[in-house]
Design a protein around this motif. Structure first.
Motif, PDB file in Angstrom:
ATOM      1  N   GLY A  66       0.915  -1.421  -0.073  1.00  0.00           N
ATOM      2  CA  GLY A  66       0.000  -0.129   0.064  1.00  0.00           C
ATOM      3  C   GLY A  66       0.888   1.016   0.167  1.00  0.00           C
ATOM      4  O   GLY A  66       2.010   1.274   0.508  1.00  0.00           O
ATOM      5  N   LEU A  67       0.418   2.404  -0.743  1.00  0.00           N
ATOM      6  CA  LEU A  67       0.984   3.586  -0.757  1.00  0.00           C
ATOM      7  C   LEU A  67       0.093   4.916   0.031  1.00  0.00           C
ATOM      8  O   LEU A  67      -1.276   4.690  -0.393  1.00  0.00           O
ATOM      9  CB  LEU A  67       1.499   4.019  -2.138  1.00  0.00           C
ATOM     10  CG  LEU A  67       2.715   3.312  -2.635  1.00  0.00           C
ATOM     11  CD1 LEU A  67       2.923   3.366  -3.969  1.00  0.00           C
ATOM     12  CD2 LEU A  67       4.111   3.935  -1.894  1.00  0.00           C
ATOM     13  N   GLU A  68       0.725   5.750   0.520  1.00  0.00           N
ATOM     14  CA  GLU A  68      -0.224   6.826   0.893  1.00  0.00           C
ATOM     15  C   GLU A  68       0.589   8.157   0.993  1.00  0.00           C
ATOM     16  O   GLU A  68       1.622   8.183   1.349  1.00  0.00           O
ATOM     17  CB  GLU A  68      -0.464   6.480   2.303  1.00  0.00           C
ATOM     18  CG  GLU A  68      -1.379   7.581   2.929  1.00  0.00           C
ATOM     19  CD  GLU A  68      -2.103   7.354   4.558  1.00  0.00           C
ATOM     20  OE1 GLU A  68      -2.115   6.151   4.823  1.00  0.00           O
ATOM     21  OE2 GLU A  68      -2.888   8.295   5.078  1.00  0.00           O
ATOM     22  N   TRP A  69      -0.093   9.203   0.273  1.00  0.00           N
ATOM     23  CA  TRP A  69       0.478  10.465   0.426  1.00  0.00           C
ATOM     24  C   TRP A  69      -0.580  11.596   0.739  1.00  0.00           C
ATOM     25  O   TRP A  69      -1.689  11.597   0.510  1.00  0.00           O
ATOM     26  CB  TRP A  69       0.914  10.662  -1.187  1.00  0.00           C
ATOM     27  CG  TRP A  69       1.602  12.056  -1.506  1.00  0.00           C
ATOM     28  CD1 TRP A  69       2.797  12.506  -1.040  1.00  0.00           C
ATOM     29  CD2 TRP A  69       0.824  13.256  -1.933  1.00  0.00           C
ATOM     30  NE1 TRP A  69       2.983  14.065  -1.438  1.00  0.00           N
ATOM     31  CE2 TRP A  69       1.984  14.230  -1.776  1.00  0.00           C
ATOM     32  CE3 TRP A  69      -0.542  13.413  -2.348  1.00  0.00           C
ATOM     33  CZ2 TRP A  69       1.516  15.536  -2.436  1.00  0.00           C
ATOM     34  CZ3 TRP A  69      -0.705  14.945  -2.851  1.00  0.00           C
ATOM     35  CH2 TRP A  69       0.175  15.871  -2.926  1.00  0.00           C
ATOM     36  N   PHE A  70      -0.213  12.622   1.572  1.00  0.00           N
ATOM     37  CA  PHE A  70      -0.962  13.302   2.021  1.00  0.00           C
ATOM     38  C   PHE A  70      -0.295  14.943   1.798  1.00  0.00           C
ATOM     39  O   PHE A  70       0.936  14.923   2.206  1.00  0.00           O
ATOM     40  CB  PHE A  70      -1.019  13.466   3.606  1.00  0.00           C
ATOM     41  CG  PHE A  70      -1.949  14.268   4.346  1.00  0.00           C
ATOM     42  CD1 PHE A  70      -3.252  14.549   4.041  1.00  0.00           C
ATOM     43  CD2 PHE A  70      -1.344  14.912   5.764  1.00  0.00           C
ATOM     44  CE1 PHE A  70      -3.906  15.577   4.424  1.00  0.00           C
ATOM     45  CE2 PHE A  70      -2.266  15.800   6.351  1.00  0.00           C
ATOM     46  CZ  PHE A  70      -3.340  16.045   5.728  1.00  0.00           C
ATOM     47  N   GLN A  71      -1.103  15.486   1.128  1.00  0.00           N
ATOM     48  CA  GLN A  71      -0.632  16.771   0.607  1.00  0.00           C
ATOM     49  C   GLN A  71      -0.147  17.888   1.465  1.00  0.00           C
ATOM     50  O   GLN A  71       0.832  18.758   1.161  1.00  0.00           O
ATOM     51  CB  GLN A  71      -1.929  17.819  -0.165  1.00  0.00           C
ATOM     52  CG  GLN A  71      -1.485  18.685  -1.199  1.00  0.00           C
ATOM     53  CD  GLN A  71      -1.330  20.248  -0.603  1.00  0.00           C
ATOM     54  OE1 GLN A  71      -0.884  20.936  -1.105  1.00  0.00           O
ATOM     55  NE2 GLN A  71      -1.968  20.497   0.463  1.00  0.00           N
ATOM     56  N   GLU A  72      -0.684  17.815   2.865  1.00  0.00           N
ATOM     57  CA  GLU A  72      -0.127  18.715   3.851  1.00  0.00           C
ATOM     58  C   GLU A  72       1.220  18.256   4.359  1.00  0.00           C
ATOM     59  O   GLU A  72       1.653  18.936   5.118  1.00  0.00           O
ATOM     60  CB  GLU A  72      -1.172  19.148   4.842  1.00  0.00           C
ATOM     61  CG  GLU A  72      -2.179  19.755   4.345  1.00  0.00           C
ATOM     62  CD  GLU A  72      -3.257  20.067   5.569  1.00  0.00           C
ATOM     63  OE1 GLU A  72      -3.262  19.920   6.596  1.00  0.00           O
ATOM     64  OE2 GLU A  72      -4.662  20.105   4.955  1.00  0.00           O
ATOM     65  N   ASP A  73       1.722  17.213   4.006  1.00  0.00           N
ATOM     66  CA  ASP A  73       3.024  16.711   4.291  1.00  0.00           C
ATOM     67  C   ASP A  73       3.543  16.145   3.025  1.00  0.00           C
ATOM     68  O   ASP A  73       4.078  14.903   3.053  1.00  0.00           O
ATOM     69  CB  ASP A  73       3.169  15.436   5.481  1.00  0.00           C
ATOM     70  CG  ASP A  73       4.213  15.067   5.879  1.00  0.00           C
ATOM     71  OD1 ASP A  73       5.303  15.638   5.521  1.00  0.00           O
ATOM     72  OD2 ASP A  73       4.284  13.850   6.427  1.00  0.00           O
ATOM     73  N   PRO A  74       3.719  17.076   2.075  1.00  0.00           N
ATOM     74  CA  PRO A  74       4.113  16.668   0.829  1.00  0.00           C
ATOM     75  C   PRO A  74       5.506  15.751   0.439  1.00  0.00           C
ATOM     76  O   PRO A  74       5.672  15.198  -0.489  1.00  0.00           O
ATOM     77  CB  PRO A  74       4.009  17.896  -0.082  1.00  0.00           C
ATOM     78  CG  PRO A  74       4.377  18.896   0.792  1.00  0.00           C
ATOM     79  CD  PRO A  74       3.750  18.532   2.043  1.00  0.00           C
ATOM     80  N   ASP A  75       6.352  15.846   1.365  1.00  0.00           N
ATOM     81  CA  ASP A  75       7.747  15.253   1.035  1.00  0.00           C
ATOM     82  C   ASP A  75       7.755  14.016   1.485  1.00  0.00           C
ATOM     83  O   ASP A  75       8.773  13.555   1.386  1.00  0.00           O
ATOM     84  CB  ASP A  75       9.085  16.366   1.555  1.00  0.00           C
ATOM     85  CG  ASP A  75       9.101  17.766   0.957  1.00  0.00           C
ATOM     86  OD1 ASP A  75       8.371  17.865  -0.176  1.00  0.00           O
ATOM     87  OD2 ASP A  75       9.923  18.545   1.487  1.00  0.00           O
ATOM     88  N   HIS A  76       6.874  13.399   1.999  1.00  0.00           N
ATOM     89  CA  HIS A  76       6.886  12.076   2.525  1.00  0.00           C
ATOM     90  C   HIS A  76       5.984  11.158   1.960  1.00  0.00           C
ATOM     91  O   HIS A  76       4.788  11.631   1.665  1.00  0.00           O
ATOM     92  CB  HIS A  76       6.804  12.135   4.179  1.00  0.00           C
ATOM     93  CG  HIS A  76       7.697  12.820   4.710  1.00  0.00           C
ATOM     94  ND1 HIS A  76       7.412  13.882   5.505  1.00  0.00           N
ATOM     95  CD2 HIS A  76       9.279  12.651   4.871  1.00  0.00           C
ATOM     96  CE1 HIS A  76       8.716  14.333   6.054  1.00  0.00           C
ATOM     97  NE2 HIS A  76       9.698  13.909   5.518  1.00  0.00           N
ATOM     98  N   LEU A  77       6.238   9.824   1.561  1.00  0.00           N
ATOM     99  CA  LEU A  77       5.377   8.969   1.007  1.00  0.00           C
ATOM    100  C   LEU A  77       5.663   7.747   2.004  1.00  0.00           C
ATOM    101  O   LEU A  77       6.488   7.174   2.293  1.00  0.00           O
ATOM    102  CB  LEU A  77       5.947   8.496  -0.305  1.00  0.00           C
ATOM    103  CG  LEU A  77       5.058   7.531  -1.140  1.00  0.00           C
ATOM    104  CD1 LEU A  77       3.806   8.396  -1.425  1.00  0.00           C
ATOM    105  CD2 LEU A  77       5.668   7.691  -2.702  1.00  0.00           C
TER     106      LEU A  77
END
Ligand SMILES: NC(=O)c1ccc[n+]([C@@H]2O[C@H](COP(=O)([O-])OP(=O)(O)OC[C@H]3O[C@@H](n4cnc5c(N)ncnc54)[C@H](O)[C@@H]3O)[C@@H](O)[C@H]2O)c1
Length: 373
Positions: A267-278
């Motif tokens: 699974g992968l998750e990305w959150f725009q308010e913490d954009p430098d981390h995946l």
């Protein structure tokens, strides 16, 4: 150095100055002309502040398109939604390449006409789906393409904002007033404003093609005519399924765009308010945090990464990255690597499909079968 003109983005406008800053960051293009507002005096004041020649500030976008053809490499259209179609059309007809903000047009027929016009005239047409410009969105896309999550089973994307949790459109709020007006915003409020970003992002990152959807559009704030919240069930060509939620009435939310992809291998998750981390979790293994700027980032992500790890990048640079690719295509004929007019058209078709579904009690709608008014 390319030369560009801006249509919209006048005094007090929100996103026009973001485009100007993003373009200035890249150093690839210089603003030389503008029609920033319907009010010529306001345009003139801003033009002077931006150092433009007075005779290159225009009363109407049509005049700009006619007189600047041949003297500019592209135009940026950042007006309220109802003015996208006529202004993009005026530019294309004069032989000017265009970058337009989303949602591209009010109707699929308008979007199709613009796409055909650009193709006929061999012009470059882009749409600023900003979130495609984030390095870690690219990382996610490349990891999925090389099989890191296996076969995708489910996609979940949400974009809650809270700035319309009250009826601010009745208070003279500039940005809310036209967005909430069906004539100017289009047939939707928040679906076009933030749901459109979800629509672009999911297929862009996953490679999936949307085939069917069932949508429920809500007006949560009393008295509001258009939608300010919506939930959409989705199905894709591979059999994968998904769930989208967008809102601008989510009290306390800011820009909570979150994309989660679940495959049979991870699974992968990305959150725009913490954009430098995946966040990447391979099946039966602990979660890993992948950081922008790390030396083993995948090539597309690396090309969009500008500062060392730990020095945060963000929204402005995401805009700049979209323009980096757009300008490289214009200046050097580089392969198209930015959201195009075709993507804008697909976005408007998606909006139509959601409206049709919601009108019919959240009935399933085949997306490819949409006639498009
Ligand atoms: N990509 C993104 O993340 C993003 C973010 C915000 C807004 N947007 C989009 O950008 C566009 C502008 O949004 P905004 O919030 O900046 O709106 P805004 O109301 O702040 O600004 C619109 C500007 O366009 C000008 N304008 C309107 N009609 C015009 C015309 N015919 N000729 C010349 N100027 C004209 C207005 O005077 C104003 O200066 C919208 O389509 C919106 O959906 C995209």
């Amino acid at each position: 150095m390319l030369r560009y003109a801006m249509i919209g983005g006048g005094p007090g406008a929100f996103v026009g100055q973001v485009h100007r800053r993003a373009l200035a960051l890249n150093g690839q293009a210089r603003l030389v002309a503008g029609c920033f507002s319907r009010d010529l005096e306001k345009s003139r004041v801003l033009g002077a502040e931006l150092g433009l020649d007075g005779d290159r500030v225009y009363a109407t976008p049509e005049e700009l398109a006619r007189l600047e053809a041949g003297d500019i490499d592209f135009a940026v259209v950042v007006t309220s939604n109802e003015a996208h179609y006529p202004n993009v059309k005026a530019c294309l007809r004069s032989g000017i390449n265009v970058m337009c903000d989303k949602p591209f047009t009010h109707t699929p027929a308008q979007a199709r006409e613009l796409v055909d016009l650009a193709r006929e005239r061999r012009l470059v047409l882009g749409v600023t789906y900003t979130y495609a410009g984030y390095p870690m969105v690219r990382q996610m896309r490349e990891m999925i393409a090389r099989g890191d999550v296996g076969e995708i089973r489910f996609v979940n994307c949400e974009y809650p904002q809270g700035w319309l949790a009250e009826p601010v459109e009745t208070t003279g709020h500039i940005q809310a007033s036209w967005r909430a007006d069906p004539e100017r915003g289009g047939g939707t409020l928040s679906l076009g404003d933030v749901g459109s970003h979800i629509e672009y992002l999911v297929p862009h990152v996953t490679g999936l093609t949307l085939t069917r959807l069932a949508a429920r559009l809500d007006s949560l704030v009393e008295g509001r005519v258009l939608d300010d919240n919506g939930t959409i069930l989705t199905e894709y060509d591979t059999g994968a399924r998904g769930l989208y939620w967008y809102s601008q009435a989510a009290t306390g939310a800011v820009n909570g765009l979150r994309l989660r992809v679940f495959g049979d291998q991870g699974g992968l998750e990305w959150f725009q308010e913490d954009p430098d981390h995946l966040r990447y979790t391979p099946l039966n293994e602990p979660a890993r945090i992948i950081t922008r700027g790390a030396p083993d980032l995948l090539p597309g992500a690396m090309a969009y990464s500008h500062t060392p790890a730990g020095h945060p990048e963000g929204w402005l640079l995401a805009f700049a990255n979209i323009y980096q690719s757009f300008c490289a295509t214009l200046a050097m004929g580089a392969a198209v690597d930015f959201p195009t007019g075709e993507d804008g058209l697909r976005g408007v078709e998606f909006i139509e499909a959601c409206l049709e579904s919601s009108r019919n009690g959240t009935a399933w709608v085949e997306v490819g079968a949409m006639g498009g008014a």
